[in-house]
Design a protein around this motif. Structure first.
Motif, PDB file in Angstrom:
ATOM      1  N   MET A 461     -55.812  -8.346 -60.561  1.00  0.00           N
ATOM      2  CA  MET A 461     -56.565  -9.448 -59.963  1.00  0.00           C
ATOM      3  C   MET A 461     -56.070  -9.352 -58.338  1.00  0.00           C
ATOM      4  O   MET A 461     -57.087 -10.069 -57.490  1.00  0.00           O
ATOM      5  N   LEU A 462     -55.017  -9.348 -58.236  1.00  0.00           N
ATOM      6  CA  LEU A 462     -54.330  -9.120 -56.806  1.00  0.00           C
ATOM      7  C   LEU A 462     -55.163  -8.367 -55.800  1.00  0.00           C
ATOM      8  O   LEU A 462     -55.366  -7.210 -56.103  1.00  0.00           O
ATOM      9  N   ASP A 463     -55.584  -8.988 -54.595  1.00  0.00           N
ATOM     10  CA  ASP A 463     -55.790  -7.980 -53.375  1.00  0.00           C
ATOM     11  C   ASP A 463     -55.460  -8.846 -52.172  1.00  0.00           C
ATOM     12  O   ASP A 463     -54.656  -9.769 -52.009  1.00  0.00           O
ATOM     13  N   MET A 464     -55.789  -8.220 -51.055  1.00  0.00           N
ATOM     14  CA  MET A 464     -55.527  -8.802 -49.893  1.00  0.00           C
ATOM     15  C   MET A 464     -56.006 -10.275 -49.281  1.00  0.00           C
ATOM     16  O   MET A 464     -55.615 -10.968 -48.653  1.00  0.00           O
ATOM     17  N   ASN A 465     -57.149 -10.567 -50.284  1.00  0.00           N
ATOM     18  CA  ASN A 465     -57.556 -11.769 -49.960  1.00  0.00           C
ATOM     19  C   ASN A 465     -57.083 -12.898 -50.942  1.00  0.00           C
ATOM     20  O   ASN A 465     -57.492 -14.089 -50.932  1.00  0.00           O
ATOM     21  N   THR A 466     -56.137 -12.533 -51.666  1.00  0.00           N
ATOM     22  CA  THR A 466     -55.833 -13.772 -52.731  1.00  0.00           C
ATOM     23  C   THR A 466     -55.424 -15.069 -52.140  1.00  0.00           C
ATOM     24  O   THR A 466     -55.577 -16.141 -52.613  1.00  0.00           O
ATOM     25  N   PHE A 467     -54.256 -14.702 -51.050  1.00  0.00           N
ATOM     26  CA  PHE A 467     -53.398 -15.748 -50.707  1.00  0.00           C
ATOM     27  C   PHE A 467     -54.008 -15.895 -48.968  1.00  0.00           C
ATOM     28  O   PHE A 467     -54.494 -15.064 -48.287  1.00  0.00           O
ATOM     29  N   ASN A 468     -53.519 -16.893 -48.660  1.00  0.00           N
ATOM     30  CA  ASN A 468     -54.157 -17.420 -47.096  1.00  0.00           C
ATOM     31  C   ASN A 468     -53.081 -16.713 -46.311  1.00  0.00           C
ATOM     32  O   ASN A 468     -51.807 -16.978 -46.129  1.00  0.00           O
TER      33      ASN A 468
END
Length: 559
Positions: A461-468
């Motif tokens: 589920m992780l991608d570059m948009n996961t965190f701010n």
């Protein structure tokens, strides 16, 4: 000298285990009089008849008794005797994971056994096992390379069965994506029966038939539709029962759609009730016994629970199998009235999952505390007839499998606040005697932290948009993983060479693989942000993404 009342392979395993620990050659003798170790099942072996009173009427209970300069291992039934043998092996230092995870076997010049009686009592859960699932391409490729077969054959399954028994489990559901347990190798079922493993089939494979047996011959069997193809499907079911009638197999009843899909958009309870009624008639006809005398399970998985909630019921002798939500939380428990169901209740639990919204099958992301909490809830609500764990490829789920099996035997040994003591004990046992207690404690801490980090968002589920990125959140979580990897590498320096392989498989690789993934997506986020701003530094972060991608392949190849 060893006397075993039954002619079984476990006596050879005990000989090998003693040889591996203290290099002693164990001679198998025909008379208990001349033996130092005497093994047998009460009621079948006269030499352990003294334990008849303690074991009469017990299920899978063993006694280990050191007296008169002899060691007795007595079981209430054949599986209990097997558990007693493997308990001795584990006590002298042979981990259940010696083969599957390279847990070191520590050498000793001598083994000492205290006088007195030892027993673990009876298991809390009657049927306890694992489900190999979602096994392609990892497990299937490994089996091809290791055993030379395009399917799971009896040599492979014998290794799985041994692991289950060493963990004091007694059943399994076989892999079913591209394999057919019963059809691929006729010796599979025979081996399970000889070793004492109770086989079942998954939640969408009724009547001891593997889905591949149908899928490979759809043209012959016709549509997987009971409304339009009853005659052929009844014949399909009957053939499965003919094959399983002389085994201890637990028969899955009911029906889902083709390929683990819903059978229809609506819960057609009348049709499913008809299917179950006809299946039970087939069971009766084939086995020449009342259907109630043949163990059966109805799996309330996904939409099948809708049938139950819509009012469908099955006979009282059938085990009702509930499930989690595929992410480790129990969907439902039986109420007080439902708990009176004579067939009992079971739980189908996942540590591997393929399905919406995204698969979870690469690494273990199961938090120990969550699993313990949910299985405690399961047991407290009377779900104690059958526990089955979806373990995917088996690796890298070694610790969740162990915790699951230990809880199925004794769910009250630990509380959720103290369950980390189980984790510490697991690593202390499997890393070996040369690893100090404080190092085992540190290993458990790293393992536990990695599960916490991995569970908050799975690798898939992780991608570059996961965190701010703008407020520093991305950098913080990336740095946290970097610190965890550093700690895992620091501990690695303290590992004796005999423990390195086990440590790298269960702890270091998962940490490094996830830390690298966080590095890669953080780098991608930086690349996009800087490129959008026209900053040439974006190119450096693009290269970082490539480097992380390459490092992943190196880590996996090394694993």
């Amino acid at each position: 000298k060893l006397f075993v009342g039954q002619n079984c392979l476990y006596r050879n395993n005990l000989c090998k285990d003693i040889k591996a620990v203290c290099n002693a050659d164990v001679k198998i003798v025909d008379s208990p009089v001349e033996a130092n170790i005497i093994v047998g099942t009460v009621g079948s072996v006269k030499a352990v008849g003294d334990y008849q009173k303690q074991l009469k009427g017990k299920t899978e209970m063993y006694i280990i008794d050191a007296r008169d300069n002899k060691l007795y291992i007595a079981g209430s039934d054949r599986r209990a005797t097997i558990f007693g043998i493997y308990e001795l092996s584990q006590q002298i230092g042979v981990s259940p994971w010696y083969w599957w995870a390279d847990a070191p076997i520590m050498k000793h010049d001598a083994v000492y056994i205290n006088n007195g009686v030892y027993t673990d009592g009876e298991p809390a859960v009657r049927y306890r096992g694992i489900f190999l699932n979602d096994e392609a391409p990892c497990l299937t490729t490994w089996v091809k390379n290791t055993f030379g077969t395009n399917y799971g054959g009896h040599e492979f399954y014998a290794k799985v069965f041994e692991l289950i028994l060493r963990l004091k489990g007694n059943m399994m559901w076989p892999a079913m994506w591209s394999w057919a347990f019963y059809a691929d190798d006729p010796d599979n079922s025979k081996t399970a029966d000889e070793m004492g493993i109770i086989m079942g089939t998954s939640h969408h494979e009724p009547m001891a038939r593997n889905h591949q047996e149908y899928a490979r011959k759809r043209g012959e069997w016709g549509a997987w539709n009971y409304n339009t193809n009853k005659e052929n499907l009844d014949r399909f079911f009957r053939e499965g029962m003919e094959r399983a009638k002389n085994t201890d197999d637990i028969i899955t009843i009911g029906m889902r759609g083709d390929g683990d899909e819903a059978m229809s958009a609506e819960a057609d309870t009348r049709l499913l009730e008809t299917i179950v009624k006809n299946q039970r008639q087939i069971i009766k006809d084939v086995t020449k016994r009342p259907a109630k005398d043949v163990p059966q399970v109805w799996a309330l998985y996904k939409e099948v629970q809708d049938y139950y909630d819509a009012g469908m019921r099955v006979p009282d002798d059938v085990i009702m199998l509930l499930c989690d939500d595929n992410w480790g939380d129990i969907r439902r428990v039986p109420n007080a009235k439902e708990r009176k169901h004579k067939g009992g209740w079971g739980m189908y639990y996942h540590v591997d999952y393929v399905g919406a919204p995204r698969n979870t099958k690469w690494l273990n992301v199961t938090q120990t505390q969550q699993m313990h909490e949910q299985l405690t809830l399961t047991y407290d609500f009377g779900i104690d007839k059958l526990w089955i764990l979806n373990v995917g490829d088996l690796k890298p789920m070694e610790y969740p499998i162990t915790l699951f099996m230990d809880m199925a035997w004794n769910p009250k040994e630990y509380s959720t606040p103290t369950v980390k003591q189980h984790t510490v004990a697991f690593f202390k046992q499997n890393l070996g005697d040369d690893v100090p207690a404080d190092v085992a404690q540190a290993v458990a801490e790293v393992y536990n932290t990695n599960c916490k980090y991995a569970a908050r968002v799975t690798a898939e589920m992780l991608d570059m948009n996961t965190f701010n990125l703008e407020n520093g959140e991305w950098r913080t979580v990336r740095d946290n993983y970097a610190l965890l990897e550093r700690e895992a590498l620091r501990i690695m320096q303290k590992m004796p060479i005999s423990s390195v392989d086990f440590y790298r498989q269960l702890v270091l690789f998962p940490v490094q693989a996830m830390a690298n993934l966080y590095d890669m997506y953080f780098a991608q986020a930086m690349n996009h942000s800087l490129a959008k701003a026209g900053n040439k530094e974006a190119d450096r972060w693009a290269q970082e993404v490539r480097d992380c991608f390459s490092r992943d392949s190196v880590l996996c190849a090394e694993f």
